[in-house]
Scaffold this motif. Sequence first.
Motif, PDB file in Angstrom:
ATOM      1  N   ARG A 129      78.124  11.999  74.838  1.00 45.79           N
ATOM      2  CA  ARG A 129      77.797  13.431  74.863  1.00 45.79           C
ATOM      3  C   ARG A 129      77.584  13.963  73.449  1.00 45.79           C
ATOM      4  NH1 ARG A 129      83.006  13.069  76.994  1.00 45.79           N
ATOM      5  NH2 ARG A 129      84.613  13.705  75.538  1.00 45.79           N
TER       6      ARG A 129
ATOM      7  N   ASP B 139      73.176  14.545  84.958  1.00 46.00           N
ATOM      8  CA  ASP B 139      74.181  15.394  84.351  1.00 46.00           C
ATOM      9  C   ASP B 139      75.214  14.490  83.700  1.00 46.00           C
ATOM     10  OD1 ASP B 139      73.049  17.735  85.101  1.00 46.00           O
ATOM     11  OD2 ASP B 139      74.222  17.964  86.934  1.00 46.00           O
ATOM     12  N   VAL B 140      75.304  14.582  82.365  1.00 49.14           N
ATOM     13  CA  VAL B 140      76.282  13.730  81.685  1.00 49.14           C
ATOM     14  C   VAL B 140      77.612  14.438  81.721  1.00 49.14           C
ATOM     15  CG1 VAL B 140      76.897  12.636  79.516  1.00 49.14           C
ATOM     16  CG2 VAL B 140      74.511  12.743  80.228  1.00 49.14           C
ATOM     17  N   VAL B 141      78.504  13.963  82.564  1.00 48.76           N
ATOM     18  CA  VAL B 141      79.750  14.695  82.755  1.00 48.76           C
ATOM     19  C   VAL B 141      80.943  13.872  82.297  1.00 48.76           C
ATOM     20  CG1 VAL B 141      78.933  16.103  84.635  1.00 48.76           C
ATOM     21  CG2 VAL B 141      79.850  13.852  85.117  1.00 48.76           C
ATOM     22  N   SER B 142      80.703  12.787  81.605  1.00 46.60           N
ATOM     23  CA  SER B 142      81.847  11.979  81.179  1.00 46.60           C
ATOM     24  C   SER B 142      82.217  12.296  79.742  1.00 46.60           C
ATOM     25  CB  SER B 142      81.504  10.512  81.292  1.00 46.60           C
ATOM     26  OG  SER B 142      80.310  10.272  80.621  1.00 46.60           O
TER      27      SER B 142
ATOM     28  N   ALA C  71      81.387   2.802  83.848  1.00 47.30           N
ATOM     29  CA  ALA C  71      82.239   1.626  83.714  1.00 47.30           C
ATOM     30  C   ALA C  71      81.415   0.453  83.200  1.00 47.30           C
ATOM     31  CB  ALA C  71      82.870   1.293  85.055  1.00 47.30           C
TER      32      ALA C  71
ATOM     33  N   TRP D 207      83.593   5.977  76.215  1.00 48.39           N
ATOM     34  CA  TRP D 207      84.271   6.453  74.999  1.00 48.39           C
ATOM     35  C   TRP D 207      84.119   7.959  74.832  1.00 48.39           C
ATOM     36  CZ3 TRP D 207      81.253   2.342  71.913  1.00 48.39           C
ATOM     37  CH2 TRP D 207      81.869   1.087  72.076  1.00 48.39           C
ATOM     38  N   GLY D 208      83.138   8.529  75.474  1.00 42.76           N
ATOM     39  CA  GLY D 208      82.866   9.948  75.290  1.00 42.76           C
ATOM     40  C   GLY D 208      81.905  10.224  74.155  1.00 42.76           C
ATOM     41  N   SER D 209      81.467   9.179  73.471  1.00 44.48           N
ATOM     42  CA  SER D 209      80.572   9.420  72.333  1.00 44.48           C
ATOM     43  C   SER D 209      79.147   9.734  72.782  1.00 44.48           C
ATOM     44  CB  SER D 209      80.569   8.201  71.408  1.00 44.48           C
ATOM     45  OG  SER D 209      80.408   7.025  72.155  1.00 44.48           O
TER      46      SER D 209
ATOM     47  N   THR E 257      76.487   4.265  85.764  1.00 44.41           N
ATOM     48  CA  THR E 257      77.945   4.292  85.845  1.00 44.41           C
ATOM     49  C   THR E 257      78.555   4.464  84.459  1.00 44.41           C
ATOM     50  OG1 THR E 257      79.907   3.046  86.431  1.00 44.41           O
ATOM     51  CG2 THR E 257      78.003   1.774  85.802  1.00 44.41           C
TER      52      THR E 257
END
Lengths: 980, 290
Positions: free
Chosen positions: B117, B287-290, B209, B113-115, B207
């Motif tokens: 980060r 590294d949180v890149v999503s 996913a 969801w991007g939440s 992951t």
Amino acid sequence: MPSSIPARLRRALPRVRLTRRRVIAGSAVLVLLVGLVGWAAWPTPAGYRTEDRMIAVKSGPNGDQDITLDTRLYLPTSADARNRVPAVLLAHGFGGTKLDSATDAQDLANHGYAVLTWTAQGFGRSTGQIHLDSPDWEVKDAKSLVDWLAARPEIRQDGAGDPRVAAIGGSYGGGLSLLLAAYDQRVDAIVPMITWNDLARAFLPDAAGGSPENGVFKKQWAGLFFGSGGSLGAGPGAGLAGLGGAPDAGQTSGGPNPGASQGAGGRNRGTPPAAGPSAAPGGSAGRNALGQVAADPPAARAQCGRFALDVCQAYLEMATAGRPGPAGLDLLRRSSPASVIDKIKAPTLLIQGEADSLFPLSEADANAKGIAANGTPVRVAWFTGGHDGGQGPQSDQDRNKFLTAQWLDHYLAGKGSKPQNSFTYSRISGIDASGEGLVAAGFTVTDYPGTTGTKSEQISVSGPPQAAANPPNGNPAAISSLAGAGGATSLVSGLSTEVPGQHADFYSAPLTKATDVTGSPTVQIKAASPTGEAVLFVKLYDVDANGQPTLPNGLIAPIRLTGLPAGIDQATPTTVTLPAIVRRFEDGHRIRITVSASDQAYTTPAEPTVYTIAAGGPVTLPMAPGTPIQNPSVIWRYVLFGLIAVIAVALVVVTALSRRRLRRREKTEDGYAQTPLVVRGLRKEYADGFVAVSRVDFTVERDTVVGLLGPNGAGKTTTLRVLMGLTYPTHGEILVFGQRLRPGAPVLSRVGALVEGPGFLPHLSGYTNLQLYWKSTGRPEAEARFEEALDIAGLGTAVHRKVKTYSHGMKQRLAIAQAMLGLPELLVLDEPTDGLDPPQIAEMRKVLRRYATDGRAVLVSSHLLAEVEQTCTDVVVMHRGEIVASGLVDDIVGDSPSVQLDVSDVDEAENVLDKLGVVRSVAWSGGNGLVVDLDGTPRSEVVAALVKAGIGVDRVVPRRRLEDAFLALVGGDTKASGER
Amino acid sequence: MTTTAVTATDTYRPTRTFTFATEFRRQASRRRTQLALGFMVVLPLIILIAFQLNSNDNSNSGRRRGQFSSLVDLATAGGLNFALFTVFVSASFLLIVVVALFHGDTVASEASWGSLRYLLAIPVPRGRLLGVKLAVSLAYSGLAMLLLLATALGAGTLRYGWHPLRSTIAGDIASGEALLRLLGIMGYLAVSLLVVAGLAFLLSVATDAPLGAVGGAVLLQILSSILDQITALGAIRSFLPSHFAQAWLGLLSTPIQTDDLVRGCVSALCYGVIFFGLAWWRFLRKDVVS
């Protein structure tokens, strides 16, 4: 950046790129795994070698009969003439061969003993006939083998011709070891397992104390043995061999013996496979020859197979009449240790099975008492297997193995301390949960108490006198055990059945406490019979609260009573010794004494009779409470406790350490405490080696809106990721209000951010999302300024709809509002106008300008020049991971000295301008365009010069500095420095 | 305004961010949580109805054969037996899926969801984020198991009455003790499911996913069960994470057989520690890149 489907797919799949670190880590794991599997699966190298050989011995009463024994010697690899080892004679069970006990032999050989196994005469490839462990035959063979061992240079010797040797074996082999110890004093220790004391009593028992002459014939077991040794092979092959006229049945090598497939191990059950009809059970032989061996040799062979004629004769007599003849009885007694028990001087470890209807615990008891009377060390162990129960659970097998090794180590190898005399036994405690057999609990009692226990309890049973009919020819008959069926069948309560009308039942009251019986219970009964005689079977059932009866191990006590009155009133009580059992009778269970007139396993009188049975007295239950033997798997409990303790301690320590780290106050770098953001020498290299940002330095001051400008892929987002503590920088540092920024640094609480697009829980409304987000910060709700943030988002009532119904622009506005919650001093927005419509963009500009007051600052990233120009006070231009320009927008924007000209003839125009001499540079910018650096020359002058030269001027566009800078630096090259 | 900003900073406490209650609420609002918990309530009722339908035409179909029929027959002997049956049929697969769902989805879905980060930018310390996430996932898994047991017990008792537990291998077990044993079974299952939980959590961290994390954990568990069927593997089987999955049957015998239970607990804790440790190690360095 909104993620496209392929991009999401790509992210979902791991991007595996082989870096050095990964290769090393992967190889290490692989090597470890392969090593572990290899270690577990690698066969242990044999610590012994084997020698197969046929050994010729002299046997028979006069020692003049040639017998060839099929033998195998296991020699430890270390054994030689200088390093002599003690030897073990390992004998097999009835119907088996030297190969049966291969596993035990290997274990012993690995333990440092030379092991000699052989196929007894009359079986397998050995010649000769079955004489039932006769002192004249099988025992003599074994003595010859001891002689043979004495001649081997690798075997330790006690004296000339006297090797250091032990004899062990199960059943038939156990009987041999006892007899050998009695007849050959060179034997130094014996371990007889599941074997007999008196063969006559074993096959002709009378639990009322009568002698074997009047015993009840155990026909099922006897028939089984006779069948397995009697036929030359199974099925038609046996008949053909007979017809082929082999001179002596005993000489045929016969191929694999039917018994050879029986499980390995010293406790060989000696039970033959059920295949093939017995050569001559009762029936036809009885009618034709009246219990006599046929005179005609081929017929005798068919009748007796490899049995010696005297053994065969004894069986035929017994099976025909149901009673033994004097010769037969004498033969059985000669093959019994009971007759020579006083000669056994070798320390004896007796291992006997509880699930054994052939050689019950009482046989071992008799052996133990007889041998101990000589002053010979004796130790007794009971386990839950036996001829009916097999090898028993793993815990029993381990205990037996341990006891044997301990016994041999001390009495044979002279190692280790003297084994205690303690008695060990085990009790079935349930069915293994994994469905693999039974579970037994072991106990130790200091001194062997025999079958009468160390104490006893009396339980009275009651019931009216009942009639029990003896069926003609023993059919139909009750079933107690199935000889040779083996396995756990004896535990299944459904196996033992009683025939209605043929038994009398006497019940006790429900037990008030759980009672552990160890030993032989006794009971008194009274019986009356019109013939004056009765053959009865007395059984002790465990009846549970639901009335379900269980006959422990299927063991019963056959009795033959004579001189009975016709009426029960005149009958006198007879004491019956029931088979020894080890069982817990649970609280609430009842004991049922059942006296039945028939049993499938025994011969009963052929004439139909009706007996009357009455209870004669209480049941005496012997007990031998012992100390529980700790199961070796108890160690796992300590492992578990240790593990839990370690985990708990580790958790506490880690939590405490991380809390302390969180509480530690961050140092503030001097001089930067009032600067919202300082980026110094930042470099970010991703794990796959891609350099997204090579070197970035810039500063954001209070009250400024700084634009981070650059084409897609210039490294803007990467910079912001590091700034938000999402990724770790490779080099350089970021200071926020003078504090160094690391992932999770507390100073991030002073930063509000929108990075890489909005991120909301799609199933919640915008409002709930904001609320939950603020709750997650743990800060007071009043500080959030929801109203102001929602005003900026401008979502109206839509804020109460689920986020997944929002358009991209709505999510974007909500995300900006979220970033502004709590009015953070530094606001970081990544492409904030993405998805907004022009009026909203204009509104957003105003909002940001207004926001960057009162000491707050805003950092906006964008790839749109106009965007930055109109919104920001300062600008930082990035390209390919580096800063290419930075400064005040007003400095950079504004009129630039260059101008864009669209002319009718580019080449001519260039010439004209060059000749003019007042411009600094001229560059073709594609098509009809020229970029001219005027260097202070007025535009009108240049245009006039061109027109004068006859060149048409379509357009004159003044250029601005930022655009120049941007285009000059970025050039036509809008390719990203890489993808992210 | 400057003063306001300073105060705002001062109210931030790393240990007060992202509380258990907040995360519990966040997860409670999710459809998959509601469905999973709801299914725990519905499943016993479905089984109950299935038994009802079955008993109606029992006379026509005649005697059923096999071991399963004895389980079915025992299942209707009382509420405790019914609950035991329900646990028995769900232990081998359903509970694994549910636990994998709660643990595999928790971090991965935030990432997708991007939440995630934004939580990290609050900033929620990474260790704390994982800790709270794990605690909530464990709580929901436990809740699911308790719901299943409670519903099965309740429905079974209402329909079949409160009787001692009947067992083919241990005779009757008095109601009170049987209830304790049922709770013990649930406790053991909870411990042994730590393997699935740990694996799913590790995958969830690794992951973006959610489906991959849940599916991966379930698949590996299935693979382990298949390998466990191959007796040729010998001693290696003891190291398979699902080798002691059936050890809770030892709680049904009298006396209780604890050997395999203990070894199962040791195995599960070891795997759990390894998987959770790896998850922490990975996430704290990621590294949180999503």
